[in-house]
Design a protein around this motif. Structure first.
Motif, PDB file in Angstrom:
ATOM      1  N   GLU A 209       0.836  -1.198   0.000  1.00 42.12           N
ATOM      2  CA  GLU A 209       0.000   0.000   0.000  1.00 42.12           C
ATOM      3  C   GLU A 209       0.876   1.255   0.000  1.00 42.12           C
ATOM      4  OE1 GLU A 209      -3.932  -1.004   2.444  1.00 42.12           O
ATOM      5  OE2 GLU A 209      -2.137  -1.568   3.550  1.00 42.12           O
ATOM      6  N   LYS A 210       0.306   2.331  -0.456  1.00 43.86           N
ATOM      7  CA  LYS A 210       1.015   3.603  -0.525  1.00 43.86           C
ATOM      8  C   LYS A 210       1.073   4.243   0.863  1.00 43.86           C
ATOM      9  CE  LYS A 210       0.710   8.200  -2.625  1.00 43.86           C
ATOM     10  NZ  LYS A 210      -0.094   9.086  -3.504  1.00 43.86           N
TER      11      LYS A 210
ATOM     12  N   VAL B  40      -2.937   7.933   6.173  1.00 44.33           N
ATOM     13  CA  VAL B  40      -3.157   7.913   7.619  1.00 44.33           C
ATOM     14  C   VAL B  40      -2.561   6.606   8.129  1.00 44.33           C
ATOM     15  CG1 VAL B  40      -4.862   7.842   9.471  1.00 44.33           C
ATOM     16  CG2 VAL B  40      -5.247   9.308   7.482  1.00 44.33           C
ATOM     17  N   TRP B  41      -1.484   6.706   8.877  1.00 44.55           N
ATOM     18  CA  TRP B  41      -0.814   5.505   9.373  1.00 44.55           C
ATOM     19  C   TRP B  41      -1.509   4.982  10.618  1.00 44.55           C
ATOM     20  CZ3 TRP B  41       5.212   6.555   9.315  1.00 44.55           C
ATOM     21  CH2 TRP B  41       5.633   6.742   7.990  1.00 44.55           C
TER      22      TRP B  41
ATOM     23  N   GLN C 161      -8.543  -1.920  13.188  1.00 46.80           N
ATOM     24  CA  GLN C 161      -9.014  -2.455  11.911  1.00 46.80           C
ATOM     25  C   GLN C 161     -10.209  -1.682  11.368  1.00 46.80           C
ATOM     26  OE1 GLN C 161      -7.551  -5.080  10.166  1.00 46.80           O
ATOM     27  NE2 GLN C 161      -8.944  -4.480   8.529  1.00 46.80           N
ATOM     28  N   PHE C 162     -11.063  -1.197  12.250  1.00 44.51           N
ATOM     29  CA  PHE C 162     -12.258  -0.489  11.776  1.00 44.51           C
ATOM     30  C   PHE C 162     -11.884   0.776  11.017  1.00 44.51           C
ATOM     31  CE2 PHE C 162     -11.396   1.741  15.687  1.00 44.51           C
ATOM     32  CZ  PHE C 162     -11.913   3.022  15.522  1.00 44.51           C
TER      33      PHE C 162
ATOM     34  N   ARG D 239     -11.663   3.905   5.996  1.00 42.75           N
ATOM     35  CA  ARG D 239     -10.953   5.000   5.336  1.00 42.75           C
ATOM     36  C   ARG D 239     -10.009   4.430   4.284  1.00 42.75           C
ATOM     37  NH1 ARG D 239     -11.041  10.247   7.488  1.00 42.75           N
ATOM     38  NH2 ARG D 239      -9.280  10.622   6.079  1.00 42.75           N
ATOM     39  N   ILE D 240     -10.159   4.864   3.044  1.00 41.60           N
ATOM     40  CA  ILE D 240      -9.330   4.308   1.970  1.00 41.60           C
ATOM     41  C   ILE D 240      -7.885   4.788   2.070  1.00 41.60           C
ATOM     42  CG2 ILE D 240     -11.281   4.082   0.385  1.00 41.60           C
ATOM     43  CD1 ILE D 240     -10.337   6.659  -0.975  1.00 41.60           C
ATOM     44  N   ASP D 241      -7.648   5.841   2.877  1.00 42.68           N
ATOM     45  CA  ASP D 241      -6.289   6.344   3.019  1.00 42.68           C
ATOM     46  C   ASP D 241      -5.582   5.797   4.256  1.00 42.68           C
ATOM     47  OD1 ASP D 241      -7.839   7.655   4.871  1.00 42.68           O
ATOM     48  OD2 ASP D 241      -6.982   9.640   4.515  1.00 42.68           O
TER      49      ASP D 241
END
Length: 428
Positions: free
Chosen positions: A64-65, A70-71, A84-85, A90-92
């Motif tokens: 993943e990028k 958002v780490w 995990q939620f 959030r796709i980022d």
């Protein structure tokens, strides 16, 4: 310069230097830091050779990028389950850990931060050790291998933050050395940080230092207030990882299935004695023993003597999957008591033999969350009582620990936490 290095390393390891941690029995400390100085030295050499040098030759291929993402920083499989939620919604959002950190059954889904340059900072070790010996005394020598391991995290993580420039970093751990190093690095690089509580907390934890703090309930807030000044916004959101299970609460009116959760503090002889007495006294009940995921004991004698005794592997089966198969839980100091109560299980605090750790570490007994048995006779009496009748609303005891119990948000902690995170990211 060296004073700053010493102070920062002390911050990373402050939990390790606490009187309670130093007093833990050898059986608990040895897997983390061996009591024998020569073994600690061998561990240091092994870490430097096999892990750090090995990192230099191990390719990192993240799926993943990480740039601008958002780490979600994790140090264990429990951390993954707590965050995990956010990854799902959030796709980022991406799961991130150090290069060689073992994340149990989630190893394959976690992106990695390179630690190859960590070797460049080990010239600091003698100076940091000398400074901590002056400041902390004996604990610094006792844990010199942990001091060695902590060296370089801060510098490496600052470099990674400058390279990837994540939008924010969300933590589920606030006291491991690598997690604290990333937190300090984020503060230095002006990267917004958030914290999602993943288990019950203690008054020996570091003060909260995140921009947004999502805590499960009033208990956590009260304890963190004793740890020091709280910075950032605090929201009480319940337990997000429990949402999917609260609607599967145990409705049995009689205890027939009993889980026994053992941790590293529990002496083997005490566990064996308790299991033997319980299976002999209650032949009609089903018992399942669940050792701690870091427990290397195989309890072979119990397997041979009691073939009817079931086992749950914490490395393979989640705690909620385990609890859904039980009507009651017996354990000493573990946050599994809270999760059991949330699922409406009978939960009994019982110390398996002599222990040196703090009694009722999480305050579950003192705050009326669970029952306590001090002797085998008391344990058997309590269990017999609950085989006759199990109260239907035990979960209501958890309100002090889980803020959403009895509210409109009960079972919707993920939505509540996600809303606060989204609002925070929009304004950050």
């Amino acid at each position: 310069m060296f004073q700053a290095l010493v102070a920062r390393t002390r911050d990373l390891l402050q939990l390790r230097f606490s009187p309670l941690y130093v007093s833990l029995p050898a059986a608990v400390l040895d897997p983390v830091s061996p009591a024998n100085p020569l073994r600690r030295l061998v561990k240091v050499l092994g870490y430097a050779g096999a892990r750090l040098v090995g990192n230099a030759f191990r390719p990192i291929r993240n799926s993943e990028k990480l740039h601008g993402a958002v780490w979600l920083y994790v140090v264990s499989q429990n951390n993954v389950e707590a965050l995990q939620f956010l990854r799902d919604q959030r796709i980022d959002a991406v799961l991130v850990a150090g290069q060689s950190k073992q994340i149990g059954r989630y190893n394959h889904v976690v992106n990695r931060l390179s630690l190859r340059r960590k070797l460049l900072y080990y010239w600091q070790f003698p100076f940091v050790l000398a400074g901590l010996l002056r400041r902390e005394g004996a604990p610094a020598w006792r844990f010199f291998d942990l001091i060695f391991n902590a060296i370089g995290y801060y510098e490496i993580y600052r470099r990674a933050l400058r390279h990837y420039r994540p939008r924010a970093v969300v933590f589920a751990n606030d006291h491991n050395d690598d997690a604290r190093a990333l937190l300090l690095a984020c503060q230095a690089e002006n990267i917004p940080t958030a914290y999602v509580q993943h288990a019950s907390v203690s008054t020996i934890f570091p003060p909260l230092g995140f921009n947004l703090n999502l805590l499960e309930g009033q208990d956590a807030l009260d304890k963190y207030a004793q740890c020091g000044a709280i910075s950032g916004e605090v929201r009480l959101v319940g337990m997000p990882k429990a949402d999917a299970y609260l609607f599967q609460r145990n409705t049995e009116l009689h205890v027939r299935r009993v889980g026994i959760a053992a941790n590293l503090l529990d002496p083997t002889a005490g566990i064996q004695e308790a299991v033997t007495e319980l299976l002999s006294t209650f032949p009609d009940l089903t018992f399942t023993l669940r050792p701690h995921p870091g427990d290397q004991r195989d309890f072979a004698s119990l397997r041979q003597r009691f073939p009817q005794l079931r086992f749950s592997s914490a490395r393979e089966e989640s705690v909620f999957a385990f609890l859904l198969k039980q009507d009651a839980l017996i354990a000493a100091d573990t946050s599994t008591h809270l999760e059991a109560t949330l699922l409406n299980l009978v939960s009994i605090y019982y110390r398996f033999g002599a222990q040196t750790a703090a009694d009722d570490y999480y305050g579950y007994v003192a705050n009326g969350l669970i029952d306590r048995a001090n002797t085998p006779a008391e344990l058997q009496s309590l269990l017999h009582k609950y085989t006759q009748h199990k109260p239907p609303v035990l979960y209501q005891r958890a309100g002090y620990y889980c803020a959403t119990i009895g509210t409109a948000h009960e079972g919707n902690s993920q939505k509540l936490a996600l809303r606060y995170v989204n609002e925070w990211l929009t304004s950050a």
